[in-house]
Write a protein that holds these residues in place. Structure first.
Motif, PDB file in Angstrom:
ATOM      1  N   SER A  24       0.832  -1.195   0.000  1.00  0.00           N
ATOM      2  CA  SER A  24       0.000   0.000   0.000  1.00  0.00           C
ATOM      3  C   SER A  24       0.868   1.247   0.000  1.00  0.00           C
ATOM      4  CB  SER A  24      -0.911   0.015   1.225  1.00  0.00           C
ATOM      5  OG  SER A  24      -0.123   0.127   2.416  1.00  0.00           O
ATOM      6  N   GLU A  25       0.259   2.382  -0.363  1.00  0.00           N
ATOM      7  CA  GLU A  25       0.989   3.644  -0.305  1.00  0.00           C
ATOM      8  C   GLU A  25       1.320   4.016   1.134  1.00  0.00           C
ATOM      9  OE1 GLU A  25      -1.182   6.652  -2.511  1.00  0.00           O
ATOM     10  OE2 GLU A  25       0.123   6.244  -4.240  1.00  0.00           O
ATOM     11  N   ASN A  82       5.482   9.720  -7.206  1.00  0.00           N
ATOM     12  CA  ASN A  82       4.670   8.507  -7.080  1.00  0.00           C
ATOM     13  C   ASN A  82       3.526   8.460  -8.083  1.00  0.00           C
ATOM     14  OD1 ASN A  82       6.124   7.288  -5.059  1.00  0.00           O
ATOM     15  ND2 ASN A  82       4.863   8.056  -3.387  1.00  0.00           N
ATOM     16  N   ARG A  83       2.890   9.608  -8.355  1.00  0.00           N
ATOM     17  CA  ARG A  83       1.740   9.625  -9.254  1.00  0.00           C
ATOM     18  C   ARG A  83       2.139   9.466 -10.723  1.00  0.00           C
ATOM     19  NH1 ARG A  83      -0.625   7.705  -6.387  1.00  0.00           N
ATOM     20  NH2 ARG A  83      -1.969   8.498  -4.750  1.00  0.00           N
ATOM     21  N   ASN A  84       3.421   9.549 -11.012  1.00  0.00           N
ATOM     22  CA  ASN A  84       3.883   9.415 -12.396  1.00  0.00           C
ATOM     23  C   ASN A  84       4.214   7.972 -12.770  1.00  0.00           C
ATOM     24  OD1 ASN A  84       4.980  12.368 -11.483  1.00  0.00           O
ATOM     25  ND2 ASN A  84       4.350  12.355 -13.623  1.00  0.00           N
ATOM     26  N   ALA A  85       4.278   7.092 -11.789  1.00  0.00           N
ATOM     27  CA  ALA A  85       4.741   5.727 -12.056  1.00  0.00           C
ATOM     28  C   ALA A  85       3.680   4.906 -12.781  1.00  0.00           C
ATOM     29  CB  ALA A  85       5.127   5.044 -10.751  1.00  0.00           C
ATOM     30  N   TYR A  86       4.147   4.030 -13.666  1.00  0.00           N
ATOM     31  CA  TYR A  86       3.282   3.027 -14.291  1.00  0.00           C
ATOM     32  C   TYR A  86       3.346   1.767 -13.422  1.00  0.00           C
ATOM     33  CZ  TYR A  86       3.324   5.829 -18.616  1.00  0.00           C
ATOM     34  OH  TYR A  86       3.178   6.828 -19.555  1.00  0.00           O
ATOM     35  N   LYS A 120      -4.978   2.861 -10.222  1.00  0.00           N
ATOM     36  CA  LYS A 120      -6.166   3.639 -10.575  1.00  0.00           C
ATOM     37  C   LYS A 120      -5.961   5.118 -10.259  1.00  0.00           C
ATOM     38  CE  LYS A 120      -9.625  -0.045 -10.033  1.00  0.00           C
ATOM     39  NZ  LYS A 120     -10.765  -0.552  -9.221  1.00  0.00           N
ATOM     40  N   LEU A 121      -5.332   5.406  -9.118  1.00  0.00           N
ATOM     41  CA  LEU A 121      -5.059   6.803  -8.763  1.00  0.00           C
ATOM     42  C   LEU A 121      -4.111   7.443  -9.768  1.00  0.00           C
ATOM     43  CD1 LEU A 121      -4.615   6.413  -4.895  1.00  0.00           C
ATOM     44  CD2 LEU A 121      -6.535   7.508  -6.071  1.00  0.00           C
ATOM     45  N   ALA A 151      -5.833   8.092 -13.087  1.00  0.00           N
ATOM     46  CA  ALA A 151      -6.717   9.250 -12.949  1.00  0.00           C
ATOM     47  C   ALA A 151      -5.936  10.561 -12.951  1.00  0.00           C
ATOM     48  CB  ALA A 151      -7.545   9.134 -11.668  1.00  0.00           C
ATOM     49  N   ALA A 152      -4.674  10.505 -12.484  1.00  0.00           N
ATOM     50  CA  ALA A 152      -3.820  11.696 -12.457  1.00  0.00           C
ATOM     51  C   ALA A 152      -3.131  11.937 -13.796  1.00  0.00           C
ATOM     52  CB  ALA A 152      -2.772  11.550 -11.346  1.00  0.00           C
ATOM     53  N   GLY A 153      -3.352  11.054 -14.766  1.00  0.00           N
ATOM     54  CA  GLY A 153      -2.790  11.263 -16.089  1.00  0.00           C
ATOM     55  C   GLY A 153      -1.629  10.371 -16.453  1.00  0.00           C
ATOM     56  N   SER A 154      -1.256   9.446 -15.570  1.00  0.00           N
ATOM     57  CA  SER A 154      -0.162   8.514 -15.861  1.00  0.00           C
ATOM     58  C   SER A 154      -0.772   7.165 -16.220  1.00  0.00           C
ATOM     59  CB  SER A 154       0.782   8.391 -14.656  1.00  0.00           C
ATOM     60  OG  SER A 154       1.440   9.619 -14.434  1.00  0.00           O
TER      61      SER A 154
END
Length: 612
Positions: free
Chosen positions: A74-75, A126-130, A180-181, A184-187
């Protein structure tokens, strides 16, 4: 070992003061030795605390502690780990005087800080990762862990295996939530990646005991391990049936639901994903993310433009060497004509049959044996663990995907594995088998990883530190070094070596092109095809890999260039005192490190050799 380190390791360390480092690995001063012993004990205790949060890391290391558990993915768990690392660095700086340590202990001190600084820098993106992608996504990596790493020697190990089926289901749910997050953030990965992941996931969610033809790969593995316990006399028939029932229940009730969720999400993402694939630069914050990944992969401050230019220059140089081989074999025509000939002529491919696949495996095994016999002349430190050649398991095999290495255990009980994707025999040309064997097996990845893990005089965390430019740079250095010791007797095999070297130079151009210059997948494939005789299946698969693993592919050539530069530096400084065994042991004999720190270690070795 943090699994994300496989794709994201490396940044610059602050330079170690040479005056302090020159004291060497050992010191005659009792106070220094005592402080070093205290540091090593502290580092091992902290590493053990880290391992307590990663039961999977224990298993990769060959341990069976917490054998029934799967990491919390988890994050929140990642945030806790990062905060723990931050506090540990504060404690390290407050309680140890770096100047009072041996040179090798100073290296450990710096690398512990480096781990945290690297993790903290990456956490900002973190939000940029695939999270899920076709190469090493958790949907295939987790089953591989269960089947390849989780050994079953006792009934209790099978109890743990069944428990881990449920643990994997929970971990995949956590990873899906993050994916999913990020989407949704574009990544969001391009459409092709979802199209490749859907059949991967379906293959792990079909066959007995779920229904459909054949046996599911995990079910087949569970049964084989249960049968092994019966054969060893550890359980009777009734015990075997009880384990089969438990594994079946866990697969149906825990495993299948999460794979159903993954498949449904992948399918729902298809219409939202880009049909025309390009790099991360178009994503929100993508440019800064790519700059970070480039620094991480190369452990340098090279900009995307500088890396691109190095790649263009290296491509031009290697094409000159290719031209010389074309003339040597008497080919009439242009280099592009020669590329087409090597790419298309049937003599350069194995038959697309079981016999052809076995011939590939036999040839690679033969090259391993050749190198194994030569190693003692050029290396003082040799791995204890063996290396074997295998075909990738059907459930994760991708046509044209890159060959890769899988780790041995520190005690050598599990050998290293050189894996090849053999579903598309046109993607594994004969001229490239020899060079790729040297890269993945000996003296490349297996040599490096096995030696690191088998060292007994360094803190445990250093054995599992993965730094992309170091590891992949060594693999590419190994390819070229093999020529020095009699490999590539066939000129087409030597052309295969140049094919893989230009391949890595092309990566510098294509990776930066995709992620910093807005190239599309088709543009990248076009440049690759124009400058390499690699099979079209290889090229297409490689470009897809670069798109979903930004920056990773740049570490190979940058690392190789640095290792060759350091060798030339040592040869020039030492003249007749230069010892190739000593140089190689200096490079890979103390585990992995950033490239600037490696240069410091080579400088120390040069100074010691001069003083002898």
């Amino acid at each position: 070992m943090n699994m994300l380190a496989l794709f994201m390791a490396g940044t610059l360390l602050a330079a170690t003061p040479m005056a302090a480092a020159a004291q060497g690995v050992a010191s005659a001063a009792p106070a220094v030795d005592a402080e070093t012993a205290r540091l090593n004990a502290w580092l091992n205790a902290k590493y053990e605390a880290q391992m307590a949060a990663s039961p999977m890391a224990r298993s990769y290391a060959g341990e069976k502690k917490d054998y029934d558990k799967i990491d919390d993915m988890s994050e929140a768990a990642a945030a806790r780990q990062l905060e723990r690392m931050r506090l540990e660095v504060e404690e390290l700086k407050a309680n140890f005087d770096r100047a009072k340590l041996t040179q090798d202990a100073q290296l450990s001190y710096d690398l512990w800080i480096y781990q945290y600084e690297e993790a903290a820098a990456l956490a900002k993106f973190n939000r940029n990762a695939y999270v899920f992608q076709q190469m090493y996504g958790p949907h295939t990596r987790m089953p591989q862990f269960l089947m390849q790493v989780h050994r079953v020697d006792e009934p209790s190990d099978m109890d743990a295996y069944v428990a881990r089926i449920g643990g994997i289901a929970r971990a995949l749910s956590q990873q899906l939530e993050i994916a999913k997050l990020n989407a949704a953030a574009g990544s969001r990965v391009p459409r092709f990646s979802y199209e490749m992941m859907i059949p991967q996931a379906k293959a792990l969610n079909s066959g007995a005991p779920f229904g459909g033809e054949g046996d599911n790969a995990v079910w087949k593995d569970a049964n084989a391990k249960i049968d092994g316990l019966v054969k060893a006399g550890k359980i009777d028939a009734a015990g075997a049936e009880a384990y089969r029932a438990a594994a079946k229940t866990a697969l149906i009730e825990q495993w299948k639901p999460v794979y159903d969720q993954l498949i449904a999400w992948f399918e729902s993402e298809l219409p939202l994903a880009d049909a025309v694939a390009t790099g991360v630069g178009k994503n929100p914050g993508g440019k800064a993310f790519y700059d970070m990944m480039l620094r991480s992969s190369t452990t340098t401050d090279l900009t995307a433009e500088q890396v691109h230019r190095i790649g263009l220059d290296e491509v031009a140089r290697i094409k000159g060497e290719m031209e010389a081989i074309k003339q040597k074999v008497g080919f009439k025509g242009s280099l592009q004509d020669f590329f087409k000939f090597v790419r298309e002529d049937a003599q350069f491919y194995y038959p697309d049959t079981d016999a052809g696949r076995q011939q590939y495996l036999d040839d690679a095994t033969r090259y391993v044996a050749f190198m194994k016999a030569r190693l003692p002349e050029y290396f003082g430190i040799l791995p204890k663990a063996d290396i074997v050649v295998k075909r990738v398991e059907p459930y994760r095999e991708i046509p044209g995907a890159a060959q890769h290495y899988y780790f041995s255990t520190p005690d050598g009980s599990r050998p290293g594995v050189f894996y090849s994707h053999l579903s598309d025999m046109r993607a594994v040309p004969k001229p490239q088998v020899e060079v790729i064997t040297y890269h993945e097996a000996l003296p490349g990845h297996h040599m490096n990883f096995a030696i690191s893990r088998e060292l007994t005089d360094i803190p445990e965390f250093r054995k599992y530190l993965y730094i992309n430019a170091f590891q992949e740079g060594w693999g590419l250095y190994s390819e070229k070094f093999a020529k020095e010791i009699g490999a590539y007797k066939d000129p087409y095999s030597d052309f295969g070596r140049l094919t893989t070297e230009i391949w890595r130079a092309i990566r510098l151009v294509v990776d930066t092109g995709l992620h910093a210059k807005g190239w599309t997948e088709d543009q990248a494939v076009g440049y690759f095809t124009d400058n390499s005789p690699a099979a079209i299946g290889q090229i297409q698969s490689e470009v897809k890999r670069y798109i979903i693993m930004p920056g990773q592919a740049t570490g190979y050539k940058i690392g190789m260039i640095q290792m060759e530069k350091l060798r030339r530096k040592a040869e020039a400084a030492l003249g007749g005192k230069f010892d190739i065994r000593g140089y190689h042991d200096t490079v890979i004999g103390r585990a992995q490190m950033p490239l600037d720190v490696l240069e410091q270690q080579v400088d120390i070795w040069i100074a010691k050799q001069k003083a002898r």
